[in-house]
Design a protein around this motif. Structure first.
Motif, mmCIF file in Angstrom:
data_model
loop_
_atom_site.group_PDB
_atom_site.id
_atom_site.type_symbol
_atom_site.label_atom_id
_atom_site.label_comp_id
_atom_site.label_asym_id
_atom_site.label_seq_id
_atom_site.Cartn_x
_atom_site.Cartn_y
_atom_site.Cartn_z
ATOM 1 N N ALA A 7 46.294 29.556 62.593
ATOM 2 C CA ALA A 7 46.020 29.294 61.174
ATOM 3 C C ALA A 7 46.656 30.375 60.298
ATOM 4 C CB ALA A 7 44.515 29.227 60.935
ATOM 5 N N ASN A 8 46.536 31.625 60.714
ATOM 6 C CA ASN A 8 47.166 32.706 59.947
ATOM 7 C C ASN A 8 48.686 32.582 59.937
ATOM 8 O OD1 ASN A 8 44.667 33.874 59.376
ATOM 9 N ND2 ASN A 8 44.701 35.143 61.247
ATOM 10 N N LEU A 9 49.238 32.129 61.084
ATOM 11 C CA LEU A 9 50.683 31.946 61.154
ATOM 12 C C LEU A 9 51.139 30.832 60.213
ATOM 13 C CD1 LEU A 9 53.337 32.753 62.503
ATOM 14 C CD2 LEU A 9 52.851 31.080 64.308
ATOM 15 N N ARG A 10 50.378 29.735 60.181
ATOM 16 C CA ARG A 10 50.715 28.645 59.261
ATOM 17 C C ARG A 10 50.599 29.092 57.807
ATOM 18 N NH1 ARG A 10 47.863 25.398 63.131
ATOM 19 N NH2 ARG A 10 45.953 25.619 61.885
ATOM 20 N N LEU A 11 49.556 29.858 57.506
ATOM 21 C CA LEU A 11 49.398 30.360 56.148
ATOM 22 C C LEU A 11 50.550 31.285 55.774
ATOM 23 C CD1 LEU A 11 47.724 30.666 53.572
ATOM 24 C CD2 LEU A 11 46.444 32.497 54.708
ATOM 25 N N MET A 12 50.914 32.167 56.695
ATOM 26 C CA MET A 12 52.028 33.070 56.433
ATOM 27 C C MET A 12 53.334 32.300 56.252
ATOM 28 S SD MET A 12 52.895 36.194 55.957
ATOM 29 C CE MET A 12 51.403 37.020 56.561
ATOM 30 N N ARG A 13 53.522 31.254 57.050
ATOM 31 C CA ARG A 13 54.727 30.447 56.917
ATOM 32 C C ARG A 13 54.765 29.729 55.570
ATOM 33 N NH1 ARG A 13 55.526 26.419 61.755
ATOM 34 N NH2 ARG A 13 55.459 28.446 62.818
ATOM 35 N N SER A 14 53.618 29.195 55.151
ATOM 36 C CA SER A 14 53.550 28.521 53.854
ATOM 37 C C SER A 14 53.840 29.493 52.713
ATOM 38 C CB SER A 14 52.172 27.883 53.662
ATOM 39 O OG SER A 14 51.901 26.942 54.683
ATOM 40 N N LEU A 15 53.283 30.711 52.814
ATOM 41 C CA LEU A 15 53.548 31.703 51.781
ATOM 42 C C LEU A 15 55.025 32.090 51.736
ATOM 43 C CD1 LEU A 15 50.451 34.059 52.197
ATOM 44 C CD2 LEU A 15 50.900 32.432 50.346
ATOM 45 N N LEU A 16 55.639 32.236 52.915
ATOM 46 C CA LEU A 16 57.060 32.578 52.948
ATOM 47 C C LEU A 16 57.917 31.456 52.371
ATOM 48 C CD1 LEU A 16 57.362 34.333 56.434
ATOM 49 C CD2 LEU A 16 57.418 35.398 54.160
ATOM 50 N N ILE A 17 57.542 30.205 52.666
ATOM 51 C CA ILE A 17 58.287 29.072 52.112
ATOM 52 C C ILE A 17 58.153 29.043 50.593
ATOM 53 C CG2 ILE A 17 58.383 26.552 52.004
ATOM 54 C CD1 ILE A 17 57.624 26.493 54.957
#
Length: 389
Positions: free
Chosen positions: A24-34
């Motif tokens: 979940a943290n990885l997905r959140l980090m990916r969304s923030l980077l996008i």
């Protein structure tokens, strides 16, 4: 002994929870980077529009002319010769259109005030219900003017440097147009060199084959779409220009060219053309009923083109969601003005075709597609195109 399985199960559960939290943290980090990447690209496009706008226009022009270059190459004409001929023809067509349209367009701009006055006089009979509202607005304006303190004078600052600003704008426009044509010439004349450089960046043979297939599919679909739409819009402008000439409209060449150019803006462009033609027709003809024939003819041409010609020639697969079209037009017009608005739909088609060829981005392509186009139809069409290739 009985507590060991329970402790083991608790440890496994904790490990699963920690993995789920990490994902979940990885997905959140990916969304923030996008999101940060999108904002950075938008800022770069906005502040670097003097560079990005002519470059993207050159790529779109090269994609539009690519099918013609390939056809001429099959006939034995080298890419360099055909690209030079096409670019020179484009420059000639652009310069000729600018020369022929400059006079009537400047006259229309200079007569804007008189056109507005004539239109107001012509529509005076329809203005009676709004007379009270207009009187009230004038009274409010008079009260606002008289409410100012006595002795206070209005100061109007005259614009300075008009000639230098105009010269700077002309120079910038000339530089951008030169970049567009020169870069499109190099892109067309390079042939498959650009694709070879892309393929060389992959290591394995399977990746090279997949990249080559995707690049050629995307290029073929986009170039076919852009060239077809450009030809359809040119035909629409010719038909509207001839029809308005037959009706006796002044400057039919201007309205035909405007219809062809504005038709790159779905819905919005047709509405603007209809309103402009209606205004000029109302002040040009004595009979209101006859004046309405001109916008009615434009509406008929737009309906035939939008509902029959374009879907039959281009196909349903590349139709875009109307909501996405309006959002794209609003975004690119804010970013790059009128030129950005004209580029909005072609860029949207480029994004859709690109997303359709990657599984991770298929949901974006599905969102951009029209409502009546299903995912199954898209997959079937994609398989048919691969089989044909």
């Amino acid at each position: 002994m009985k507590t060991e399985p329970a402790a083991l199960a608790a440890g496994v559960a904790d490990e699963q929870d920690s993995r789920a939290e990490a994902r979940a943290n990885l997905r959140l980090m990916r969304s923030l980077l996008i999101g940060i990447f999108i904002l950075a690209v938008t800022a770069a496009f906005y502040f670097g529009r003097a560079f990005f706008m002519p470059v993207i226009l050159a790529f779109l022009l090269a994609l539009t002319l690519t099918p013609i270059v390939r056809f001429l190459r099959k006939s034995g004409i080298p890419e360099v010769v055909s690209a030079t001929m096409l670019v020179l023809f484009s420059i000639f067509a652009f310069a000729s259109a600018g020369y022929l349209l400059s006079g009537p367009v400047i006259d229309l701009i200079n007569n804007t005030s008189s056109i507005g006055q004539q239109l107001t006089e012509r529509l005076a009979q329809f203005k009676r219900p709004l007379a009270r509202m207009m009187d009230l607005a004038h009274q409010l304006e008079a009260l606002t003017e008289t409410s100012q303190e006595p002795g206070v004078q209005r100061v109007a600052v005259a614009p300075s440097g008009i000639l230098s600003t105009a010269a700077s704008n002309i120079l910038d426009a000339g530089t951008s147009i030169t970049i567009v044509f020169v870069l499109s010439l190099f892109l067309l004349a390079s042939g498959t060199l650009f694709y070879e450089k892309i393929i060389q960046s992959f290591a394995s043979l399977s990746q090279k084959k997949r990249a080559l297939r995707v690049v050629y599919d995307v290029e073929r679909e986009i170039s076919h779409y852009l060239l077809t739409v450009a030809v359809i819009n040119a035909g629409l402008g010719a038909v509207i220009g001839l029809g308005l000439w037959g009706l006796g409209m002044p400057n039919p060449l201007v309205w035909g060219a405007a219809a062809a150019l504005l038709n790159f803006l779905p819905y919005v462009g047709a509405l603007i053309t209809i309103l402009l033609v209606a205004v000029i027709a109302l002040i040009s003809f004595d009979s209101i009923s006859y004046a309405l024939l001109a916008p009615a003819f434009v509406i008929l041409c737009d309906i035939v083109e939008g509902q029959f010609v374009t879907p039959m020639v281009v196909g349903r697969r590349l139709e875009i969601n109307a909501v996405a079209i309006f959002i794209a037009i609003a975004f690119w017009s804010w970013l790059w003005g009128f030129v950005g608005a004209l580029m909005a739909v072609p860029l949207l088609v480029v994004i859709k075709v690109f997303c359709d060829h990657f599984e991770g981005l298929s949901h974006v392509g599905n969102f951009l597609a029209a409502q009546h186009v299903t995912v199954v139809e898209e997959e079937a069409n994609e398989q048919d195109s691969k089989a044909a290739a």
